[in-house]
Design a protein around this motif. Structure first.
Motif, mmCIF file in Angstrom:
data_model
loop_
_atom_site.group_PDB
_atom_site.id
_atom_site.type_symbol
_atom_site.label_atom_id
_atom_site.label_comp_id
_atom_site.label_asym_id
_atom_site.label_seq_id
_atom_site.Cartn_x
_atom_site.Cartn_y
_atom_site.Cartn_z
ATOM 1 N N ASP A 158 -22.375 -5.464 25.003
ATOM 2 C CA ASP A 158 -22.690 -5.006 23.652
ATOM 3 C C ASP A 158 -21.760 -5.599 22.596
ATOM 4 O O ASP A 158 -22.212 -6.047 21.535
ATOM 5 N N ALA A 159 -20.466 -5.585 22.854
ATOM 6 C CA ALA A 159 -19.506 -6.070 21.857
ATOM 7 C C ALA A 159 -19.744 -7.543 21.531
ATOM 8 O O ALA A 159 -19.689 -7.953 20.366
ATOM 9 N N ASP A 160 -20.041 -8.346 22.567
ATOM 10 C CA ASP A 160 -20.296 -9.770 22.340
ATOM 11 C C ASP A 160 -21.595 -9.980 21.575
ATOM 12 O O ASP A 160 -21.674 -10.825 20.677
ATOM 13 N N PHE A 161 -22.622 -9.217 21.940
ATOM 14 C CA PHE A 161 -23.915 -9.373 21.278
ATOM 15 C C PHE A 161 -23.835 -8.967 19.804
ATOM 16 O O PHE A 161 -24.422 -9.615 18.928
ATOM 17 N N LYS A 162 -23.104 -7.897 19.526
ATOM 18 C CA LYS A 162 -22.913 -7.482 18.133
ATOM 19 C C LYS A 162 -22.235 -8.585 17.320
ATOM 20 O O LYS A 162 -22.629 -8.873 16.180
ATOM 21 N N LYS A 163 -21.241 -9.213 17.905
ATOM 22 C CA LYS A 163 -20.519 -10.277 17.203
ATOM 23 C C LYS A 163 -21.429 -11.476 16.957
ATOM 24 O O LYS A 163 -21.421 -12.068 15.872
ATOM 25 N N ILE A 164 -22.228 -11.837 17.954
ATOM 26 C CA ILE A 164 -23.153 -12.956 17.817
ATOM 27 C C ILE A 164 -24.154 -12.696 16.690
ATOM 28 O O ILE A 164 -24.429 -13.570 15.857
ATOM 29 N N LEU A 165 -24.690 -11.488 16.642
ATOM 30 C CA LEU A 165 -25.671 -11.143 15.607
ATOM 31 C C LEU A 165 -25.035 -11.133 14.220
ATOM 32 O O LEU A 165 -25.636 -11.591 13.238
ATOM 33 N N GLU A 166 -23.821 -10.608 14.124
ATOM 34 C CA GLU A 166 -23.138 -10.578 12.831
ATOM 35 C C GLU A 166 -22.878 -11.998 12.330
ATOM 36 O O GLU A 166 -23.059 -12.296 11.145
ATOM 37 N N GLU A 167 -22.471 -12.890 13.227
ATOM 38 C CA GLU A 167 -22.242 -14.282 12.844
ATOM 39 C C GLU A 167 -23.555 -14.970 12.476
ATOM 40 O O GLU A 167 -23.613 -15.743 11.512
ATOM 41 N N THR A 168 -24.606 -14.680 13.221
ATOM 42 C CA THR A 168 -25.903 -15.317 12.981
ATOM 43 C C THR A 168 -26.425 -15.019 11.586
ATOM 44 O O THR A 168 -26.789 -15.927 10.823
ATOM 45 N N TYR A 169 -26.491 -13.758 11.237
ATOM 46 C CA TYR A 169 -27.126 -13.377 9.973
ATOM 47 C C TYR A 169 -26.130 -13.315 8.821
ATOM 48 O O TYR A 169 -26.525 -13.159 7.667
ATOM 49 N N GLY A 170 -24.852 -13.519 9.139
ATOM 50 C CA GLY A 170 -23.851 -13.601 8.083
ATOM 51 C C GLY A 170 -23.934 -14.886 7.288
ATOM 52 O O GLY A 170 -23.377 -14.976 6.187
ATOM 53 N N VAL A 171 -24.619 -15.921 7.827
ATOM 54 C CA VAL A 171 -24.731 -17.191 7.109
ATOM 55 C C VAL A 171 -25.935 -17.219 6.174
ATOM 56 O O VAL A 171 -26.137 -18.200 5.457
ATOM 57 N N PHE A 172 -26.754 -16.172 6.179
ATOM 58 C CA PHE A 172 -27.900 -16.120 5.271
ATOM 59 C C PHE A 172 -27.403 -15.881 3.847
ATOM 60 O O PHE A 172 -26.428 -15.163 3.620
ATOM 61 N N SER A 173 -28.087 -16.482 2.877
ATOM 62 C CA SER A 173 -27.595 -16.456 1.499
ATOM 63 C C SER A 173 -27.865 -15.143 0.774
ATOM 64 O O SER A 173 -27.273 -14.870 -0.261
ATOM 65 N N HIS A 174 -28.784 -14.321 1.299
ATOM 66 C CA HIS A 174 -29.092 -13.029 0.677
ATOM 67 C C HIS A 174 -28.487 -11.918 1.530
ATOM 68 O O HIS A 174 -28.634 -11.919 2.751
ATOM 69 N N SER A 175 -27.828 -10.978 0.900
ATOM 70 C CA SER A 175 -27.144 -9.923 1.655
ATOM 71 C C SER A 175 -28.101 -9.064 2.469
ATOM 72 O O SER A 175 -27.713 -8.494 3.493
ATOM 73 N N ALA A 176 -29.365 -8.961 2.021
ATOM 74 C CA ALA A 176 -30.355 -8.193 2.769
ATOM 75 C C ALA A 176 -30.954 -8.993 3.917
ATOM 76 O O ALA A 176 -31.686 -8.452 4.737
ATOM 77 N N VAL A 177 -30.663 -10.268 3.979
ATOM 78 C CA VAL A 177 -31.153 -11.210 4.999
ATOM 79 C C VAL A 177 -32.653 -11.453 4.857
ATOM 80 O O VAL A 177 -33.095 -12.592 4.734
ATOM 81 N N ALA A 178 -33.462 -10.399 4.894
ATOM 82 C CA ALA A 178 -34.913 -10.522 4.744
ATOM 83 C C ALA A 178 -35.379 -9.559 3.651
ATOM 84 O O ALA A 178 -35.981 -8.520 3.932
ATOM 85 N N PRO A 179 -35.109 -9.882 2.382
ATOM 86 C CA PRO A 179 -35.459 -8.965 1.298
ATOM 87 C C PRO A 179 -36.958 -8.890 1.049
ATOM 88 O O PRO A 179 -37.690 -9.853 1.299
ATOM 89 N N LEU A 180 -37.394 -7.748 0.576
ATOM 90 C CA LEU A 180 -38.788 -7.567 0.156
ATOM 91 C C LEU A 180 -38.896 -7.856 -1.332
ATOM 92 O O LEU A 180 -38.138 -7.328 -2.145
ATOM 93 N N ARG A 181 -39.862 -8.698 -1.687
ATOM 94 C CA ARG A 181 -40.102 -9.015 -3.093
ATOM 95 C C ARG A 181 -41.472 -8.453 -3.471
ATOM 96 O O ARG A 181 -42.476 -8.752 -2.851
ATOM 97 N N GLN A 182 -41.520 -7.612 -4.499
ATOM 98 C CA GLN A 182 -42.765 -6.964 -4.887
ATOM 99 C C GLN A 182 -43.619 -7.903 -5.727
ATOM 100 O O GLN A 182 -43.158 -8.502 -6.691
ATOM 101 N N LEU A 183 -44.903 -8.029 -5.333
ATOM 102 C CA LEU A 183 -45.845 -8.837 -6.108
ATOM 103 C C LEU A 183 -46.632 -7.979 -7.085
ATOM 104 O O LEU A 183 -46.904 -8.380 -8.205
ATOM 105 N N ASN A 184 -47.043 -6.795 -6.614
ATOM 106 C CA ASN A 184 -47.703 -5.832 -7.508
ATOM 107 C C ASN A 184 -47.460 -4.432 -6.964
ATOM 108 O O ASN A 184 -46.592 -4.238 -6.113
#
Length: 328
Positions: free
Chosen positions: A69-95
């Motif tokens: 678990d500890a290793d997997f948590k670290k891998i995931l944090e490193e993976t999505y820490g390089v995304f430019s948006h803090s939400a990683v996958a933000p929702l954008r409203q169209l209407n």
């Protein structure tokens, strides 16, 4: 967690072995032997979690027994820490009740970053250790999935170049996983179907199995003209510029939507800056700019390393120059 082949003839493997194996030895695709189940209460308790923590809770059952678990948590944090948006996958409203889930805030501005940024780190980890409601299938002119979902015809046809190149495929390899579940996870049945497809170029499934698929999926094929129309339409409505793949998703969502009372989330699979020709053809008179972290992309030095056609040489290079080592 163990994984089995969709064709039923390969040995069951754990996550680590599947990661390195790729395709099964019988030509099938690996799927979990059993799928994890989460209660509504569990899912509700995850609201508000950072993306990497949510990913850990969802993916943890699939790697149990292979990655602590500890290793997997670290891998995931490193993976999505390089995304430019803090939400990683933000929702954008169209209407009022229509949204785009933006999956293009990773390093390459495409949805593939969600899997491949993680895959690279998992491979690094293993090498160092050793020394997935109704879904709407949106497709372009290359519409083999739509032809199956709408008419039970999975038939290979001519490949056409379009404004949405990531959808320019004649065969959808992941479709085999759905077939496996539709056939009660019967590997022998899938092997027969795929042999029939290889020899004859197509197949249909029994009516009851196709009906089960239709309960899960709606579909639509969208041509280039409709793609450009949708890009222009959404830009006029809300000022949001879509890439052609996302525009196909929006068009399909609007055509196939069963109820306006249910929120619709379309996967925004790439940043529009990667497809300027399509945006220009749509008549959107807006200059597309690279995200700030890539603004100097075309001024950066290019690097290329040629390796011999040998597995050990590739493994050694990845081990030495991966995310935990020197730059590629």
């Amino acid at each position: 967690m163990r994984y089995i082949s969709t064709r039923g003839q390969a040995p069951a493997l754990n996550f680590e072995d599947v990661l390195l194996a790729g395709l099964a030895t019988d030509g099938g695709l690996y799927v979990p032997e059993n799928l994890p189940r989460f209660t509504q209460e569990e899912i509700a308790s995850w609201a508000g979690l950072p993306y990497h923590e949510l990913a850990f809770r969802v993916m943890r059952p699939f790697v149990t027994g292979s990655i602590p678990d500890a290793d997997f948590k670290k891998i995931l944090e490193e993976t999505y820490g390089v995304f430019s948006h803090s939400a990683v996958a933000p929702l954008r409203q169209l209407n009022g009740n229509e949204w785009v889930l933006e999956l293009f805030h990773g390093p390459t501005l495409a949805f593939k970053d969600f899997a491949l940024q993680l895959l690279g780190r998992l491979l690094d980890y293993v090498l160092e250790k050793r020394g997935e409601r109704v879904v709407i299938v949106a497709t372009n002119r290359n519409d083999i999935l739509h032809r199956f979902m709408s008419g039970n015809q999975y038939v290979k046809e001519t490949l056409h170049a379009t404004l949405s190149p990531s959808m320019d495929i004649m065969v959808s390899s992941n479709f085999e996983r759905l077939l496996f579940d539709l056939h009660g996870r019967n590997g022998a049945a899938i092997a027969g179907l795929m042999d029939s497809f290889k020899q004859g170029g197509g197949f249909s499934v029994e009516q009851e199995r196709w009906t089960e698929a239709r309960k899960l999926f709606d579909s639509l094929a969208v041509d280039d003209a409709q793609t450009c129309e949708t890009i222009a339409e959404v830009y006029a409505q809300c000022g949001e510029v879509l890439d052609p793949h996302t525009a196909i998703g929006v068009k399909a969502a609007r055509e196939c939507r069963r109820s306006l009372d249910i929120p619709m989330v379309i996967l925004g699979t790439a940043h529009p800056v990667k497809f300027p020709d399509a945006v220009e053809k749509a008549g959107v008179g807006k200059a597309l700019e690279l995200p700030a972290h890539l603004s100097d992309l075309f001024e950066r030095n290019e690097r290329c390393t040629v390796l011999p056609n040998e597995l050990k040489a590739v493994q050694a290079f990845v081990s030495q120059h991966g995310n935990r080592g020197k730059p590629l």
